[in-house]
Design a protein around this motif. Structure first.
Motif, mmCIF file in Angstrom:
data_model
loop_
_atom_site.group_PDB
_atom_site.id
_atom_site.type_symbol
_atom_site.label_atom_id
_atom_site.label_comp_id
_atom_site.label_asym_id
_atom_site.label_seq_id
_atom_site.Cartn_x
_atom_site.Cartn_y
_atom_site.Cartn_z
ATOM 1 N N SER A 1 -9.049 69.549 -46.284
ATOM 2 C CA SER A 1 -7.587 69.562 -46.167
ATOM 3 C C SER A 1 -7.203 68.795 -44.903
ATOM 4 C CB SER A 1 -7.065 71.009 -46.095
ATOM 5 O OG SER A 1 -5.655 71.012 -45.925
ATOM 6 N N LEU A 2 -6.158 68.020 -45.009
ATOM 7 C CA LEU A 2 -5.691 67.225 -43.864
ATOM 8 C C LEU A 2 -4.166 67.330 -43.788
ATOM 9 C CD1 LEU A 2 -6.865 65.488 -41.630
ATOM 10 C CD2 LEU A 2 -6.569 63.483 -43.082
ATOM 11 N N PRO A 3 -3.650 68.434 -43.233
ATOM 12 C CA PRO A 3 -2.198 68.618 -43.201
ATOM 13 C C PRO A 3 -1.540 67.711 -42.161
ATOM 14 C CG PRO A 3 -3.278 70.427 -42.066
ATOM 15 C CD PRO A 3 -4.372 69.587 -42.670
ATOM 16 N N MET A 4 -0.355 67.252 -42.470
ATOM 17 C CA MET A 4 0.431 66.420 -41.560
ATOM 18 C C MET A 4 1.890 66.495 -42.014
ATOM 19 S SD MET A 4 -0.308 62.516 -42.841
ATOM 20 C CE MET A 4 1.052 61.928 -41.842
ATOM 21 N N VAL A 5 2.760 65.838 -41.280
ATOM 22 C CA VAL A 5 4.178 65.788 -41.615
ATOM 23 C C VAL A 5 4.516 64.358 -42.019
ATOM 24 C CG1 VAL A 5 6.540 66.083 -40.794
ATOM 25 C CG2 VAL A 5 4.755 67.682 -40.067
ATOM 26 N N GLY A 6 5.071 64.196 -43.198
ATOM 27 C CA GLY A 6 5.431 62.872 -43.671
ATOM 28 C C GLY A 6 6.182 62.966 -44.980
ATOM 29 N N ASP A 7 6.585 61.826 -45.480
ATOM 30 C CA ASP A 7 7.277 61.766 -46.767
ATOM 31 C C ASP A 7 6.217 61.637 -47.860
ATOM 32 O OD1 ASP A 7 8.713 61.082 -49.055
ATOM 33 O OD2 ASP A 7 10.252 60.038 -47.895
ATOM 34 N N PRO A 8 5.991 62.665 -48.656
ATOM 35 C CA PRO A 8 4.902 62.601 -49.644
ATOM 36 C C PRO A 8 5.080 61.479 -50.662
ATOM 37 C CG PRO A 8 6.309 64.522 -50.019
ATOM 38 C CD PRO A 8 6.718 63.941 -48.713
ATOM 39 N N MET A 9 6.338 61.219 -51.079
ATOM 40 C CA MET A 9 6.552 60.163 -52.070
ATOM 41 C C MET A 9 6.204 58.803 -51.476
ATOM 42 S SD MET A 9 10.016 59.190 -54.191
ATOM 43 C CE MET A 9 10.836 58.514 -52.751
ATOM 44 N N ARG A 10 6.607 58.547 -50.205
ATOM 45 C CA ARG A 10 6.332 57.248 -49.593
ATOM 46 C C ARG A 10 4.850 57.098 -49.248
ATOM 47 N NH1 ARG A 10 10.345 54.467 -51.622
ATOM 48 N NH2 ARG A 10 12.405 55.256 -50.986
ATOM 49 N N LEU A 11 4.199 58.184 -48.835
ATOM 50 C CA LEU A 11 2.765 58.106 -48.568
ATOM 51 C C LEU A 11 1.990 57.843 -49.853
ATOM 52 C CD1 LEU A 11 2.345 61.000 -45.961
ATOM 53 C CD2 LEU A 11 2.325 58.543 -45.518
ATOM 54 N N ARG A 12 2.403 58.464 -50.932
ATOM 55 C CA ARG A 12 1.767 58.183 -52.217
ATOM 56 C C ARG A 12 1.991 56.728 -52.616
ATOM 57 N NH1 ARG A 12 0.316 60.684 -57.139
ATOM 58 N NH2 ARG A 12 -0.528 58.976 -58.406
ATOM 59 N N GLN A 13 3.171 56.198 -52.298
ATOM 60 C CA GLN A 13 3.451 54.793 -52.599
ATOM 61 C C GLN A 13 2.515 53.879 -51.814
ATOM 62 O OE1 GLN A 13 7.519 53.686 -51.889
ATOM 63 N NE2 GLN A 13 7.294 51.639 -52.760
ATOM 64 N N VAL A 14 2.228 54.240 -50.557
ATOM 65 C CA VAL A 14 1.289 53.446 -49.749
ATOM 66 C C VAL A 14 -0.087 53.418 -50.409
ATOM 67 C CG1 VAL A 14 0.049 53.384 -47.550
ATOM 68 C CG2 VAL A 14 2.514 53.781 -47.583
ATOM 69 N N LEU A 15 -0.572 54.590 -50.817
ATOM 70 C CA LEU A 15 -1.892 54.659 -51.451
ATOM 71 C C LEU A 15 -1.912 53.886 -52.767
ATOM 72 C CD1 LEU A 15 -2.710 58.444 -50.817
ATOM 73 C CD2 LEU A 15 -3.649 56.459 -49.619
ATOM 74 N N ASP A 16 -0.886 54.058 -53.580
ATOM 75 C CA ASP A 16 -0.851 53.364 -54.872
ATOM 76 C C ASP A 16 -0.813 51.851 -54.685
ATOM 77 O OD1 ASP A 16 -0.921 55.766 -56.194
ATOM 78 O OD2 ASP A 16 1.256 55.877 -56.504
ATOM 79 N N ASN A 17 -0.020 51.378 -53.715
ATOM 80 C CA ASN A 17 0.070 49.925 -53.511
ATOM 81 C C ASN A 17 -1.268 49.347 -53.067
ATOM 82 O OD1 ASN A 17 2.741 50.107 -54.176
ATOM 83 N ND2 ASN A 17 3.547 49.393 -52.216
ATOM 84 N N TRP B 1 -13.218 51.727 -53.248
ATOM 85 C CA TRP B 1 -13.438 52.980 -52.535
ATOM 86 C C TRP B 1 -12.137 53.445 -51.882
ATOM 87 C CZ3 TRP B 1 -16.784 48.884 -52.339
ATOM 88 C CH2 TRP B 1 -18.102 49.114 -52.744
ATOM 89 N N LEU B 2 -11.978 54.748 -51.830
ATOM 90 C CA LEU B 2 -10.887 55.372 -51.086
ATOM 91 C C LEU B 2 -11.500 56.447 -50.195
ATOM 92 C CD1 LEU B 2 -7.920 55.950 -50.387
ATOM 93 C CD2 LEU B 2 -7.810 57.439 -52.411
ATOM 94 N N ARG B 3 -11.356 56.243 -48.871
ATOM 95 C CA ARG B 3 -11.926 57.191 -47.920
ATOM 96 C C ARG B 3 -10.799 57.781 -47.068
ATOM 97 N NH1 ARG B 3 -14.945 52.400 -47.041
ATOM 98 N NH2 ARG B 3 -16.943 52.393 -48.172
ATOM 99 N N VAL B 4 -10.868 59.102 -46.871
ATOM 100 C CA VAL B 4 -9.887 59.797 -46.043
ATOM 101 C C VAL B 4 -10.653 60.630 -45.020
ATOM 102 C CG1 VAL B 4 -7.958 61.413 -45.983
ATOM 103 C CG2 VAL B 4 -8.238 59.891 -47.948
ATOM 104 N N ARG B 5 -10.288 60.484 -43.734
ATOM 105 C CA ARG B 5 -10.972 61.235 -42.677
ATOM 106 C C ARG B 5 -10.007 61.464 -41.507
ATOM 107 N NH1 ARG B 5 -12.448 55.895 -42.009
ATOM 108 N NH2 ARG B 5 -12.434 55.084 -39.864
ATOM 109 N N ALA B 6 -10.398 62.373 -40.646
ATOM 110 C CA ALA B 6 -9.623 62.655 -39.430
ATOM 111 C C ALA B 6 -10.369 62.079 -38.230
ATOM 112 C CB ALA B 6 -9.426 64.158 -39.250
ATOM 113 N N GLU B 7 -9.581 61.562 -37.279
ATOM 114 C CA GLU B 7 -10.200 60.914 -36.121
ATOM 115 C C GLU B 7 -9.289 61.041 -34.905
ATOM 116 O OE1 GLU B 7 -10.738 56.345 -35.176
ATOM 117 O OE2 GLU B 7 -12.301 57.002 -36.588
#
Length: 486
Positions: A367-383, A399-405
């Motif tokens: 899980s990687l909680p944050m504050v943001g616009d879910p629709m716009r973040l999904r648009q970033v990933l889709d694009n 590949w799609l990689r998600v991590r915290a740093e």
């Protein structure tokens, strides 16, 4: 007063400074001259008093001054213009005067001299300035005391020498200080002009820039203020002027580039909008001709028109989003969101829409909680995922990689395609820019996808970077996990 002010302002800076320096020097010279003359006058006055004391003692002892018998009042010496004066008075009990000196017929002693002699009988060695025959004398008197009661000796020395010395001193000061003042003003003006000469290069550069037409597309602002000397202040002015010109040159270049981008943007937007409009008009004509034909053919034409209208709608939505982001009208609705859930949903959508591309999802935290616009973040990933699929051949892995740093959420979208050349990497985020210049839908859409990604990520307080080489292209998105950064 206004005329003097106007005339003063018209003078060159070097002349103004030289005149101000001259005025200050005149004040200093005046103070120095006044103090010098005053000290000299005090010194000569003291010396004259000492001489009077010496002459008085000699006169009382020998009844003569400088070996000259006193004779009549004023002496008969022919060699001295203002000879010393010696007078003896004898005062009787009734206050009458019995003078030992014989005066010419019809002559009398000045009343001030008699009064000085009387004061000598009751006080210590009085002295006074008395005018004799148009000459100012300084007199002193002393009684004979025990040797001759009531007898008073009075001697006087002319102050003409003292006054002449003071006058000569004043004249010497006036001539010396006047010449020094003239030399100071003239030489100072030349020195100041030479010192301020480097300002001429700055003025020349400014005139050159002022005569340059800054409204043209290509403006040459290569002129700079050059030269050396003039002191620290002139060097600072020269440096500040060159920095200002550099800033103007950069601003003009940025404005020209912005205008060029705007013209290109308008041309690209017009082209992209014209394509679906032309298609819709063509299918509408076909639909009109096919109105009497089979229903299946009409439905096929209507479907194509709906497809082109949807394409145009998506294009307009992207343009509107970019315009709002550029105008600082942040079209975001931030709320708590789990980035891992968005990544999983985007991966499912990609696998369903692009089954011919092998896909790998790597998520380090569950899980990687944050504050943001879910629709716009999904648009970033889709694009980003769509961009990887469109620009690579079927069978290319994605590949799609998600991590915290360190307080950041990091998203990597990578593919094993042919890569992007270095000259194109710097422009892939430009609007309507595509590596393939052809404008077919198959070769990459409208060219707004990556521009939207960059704008949305920037609006979330993040950044997008690209690393590409043959066989590996990676888009990296960094988003802040802190709500205050969104």
């Amino acid at each position: 007063m206004n005329r003097l002010t106007t005339a003063w302002r018209r003078l060159r800076l070097g002349t103004q400074l030289a005149l101000v320096l001259g005025v200050l020097a005149l004040v200093v010279f005046g103070l120095v001259g006044t103090i010098t003359v005053s000290l000299l006058h005090d010194y000569l006055d003291q010396r004259l008093g000492e001489q009077l004391g010496t002459v008085l003692s000699q006169y009382k002892a020998n009844n003569q001054i400088n070996s000259i018998p006193p004779g009549k009042f004023g002496h008969s010496s022919q060699g001295d213009k203002d000879p010393p004066i010696g007078v003896q008075f004898r005062f009787g009990s009734g206050g009458t005067i019995e003078a030992t000196n014989v005066l010419p017929a019809g002559s009398s002693y000045p009343p001030e001299l008699v009064a000085l002699a009387r004061r000598a009988l009751v006080g210590p060695h009085p002295d006074d300035q008395i005018m004799v025959n148009g000459v100012l004398y300084r007199f002193t008197a002393a009684p004979y005391m025990n040797t001759a009661p009531g007898k008073v000796a009075v001697v006087g020395l002319s102050e003409g020498d003292t006054e002449a010395t003071i006058r000569r001193m004043i004249m010497v000061n006036l001539i010396t200080f006047g010449l020094a003042l003239i030399v100071l003003v003239v030489a100072g003006q030349q020195v100041l002009r030479r010192g301020l000469r480097p300002l001429g290069t700055v003025a020349s550069a400014a005139h050159t820039i002022a005569s340059t037409d800054l409204t043209t597309n290509s403006v040459d602002l290569s002129v700079r203020a050059t030269g050396e000397g003039g002191g620290v202040e002139v060097e600072e002015l020269r440096s500040a002027f060159n920095v200002m010109v550099d800033h103007i040159d950069q601003s003009l270049a940025a404005r020209s580039a912005a205008e060029q981008r705007l013209r290109q943007f308008v041309a690209d937007a017009s082209h992209e909008l014209r394509t679906p409009l032309t298609s819709i008009r063509g299918y509408a004509d076909l639909f009109a001709y096919a109105a009497a034909n089979e229903p299946a053919e009409r439905e096929r034409h209507l479907a194509r028109m709906r497809e082109e209208a949807g394409r145009m709608s998506l294009l307009l939505d992207d343009l509107l989003l970019l315009a709002r982001l550029d105008a600082a009208e942040t079209p975001l609705r931030p709320e708590p969101v789990d980035l891992v859930e968005l990544a999983v949903a985007a991966a499912d959508g990609f696998q369903a829409g692009q089954p011919d591309h092998p896909f790998t999802l790597e998520v380090e935290p569950s899980s990687l909680p944050m504050v943001g616009d879910p629709m716009r973040l999904r648009q970033v990933l889709d694009n980003l995922l769509t961009n990887a699929a469109v620009h690579t051949d079927p069978g290319t892995p994605v590949w799609l990689r998600v991590r915290a740093e360190a307080g950041w959420a990091v998203i990597d979208v990578a593919d094993g395609g042919p890569g992007i050349s270095p000259e194109n990497q710097a422009r892939v985020f430009d609007r309507f820019y595509r590596v393939d210049d052809s404008r077919t839908r198959h070769s990459g859409g409208t060219g707004l996808g990556l521009s939207v990604v960059l704008s949305l990520v920037t609006a979330h307080g993040g950044a997008v970077t690209l690393q590409s080489q043959p066989g590996a292209t990676v888009f990296t998105v960094r988003l802040p996990l802190s709500a205050g950064q969104v």
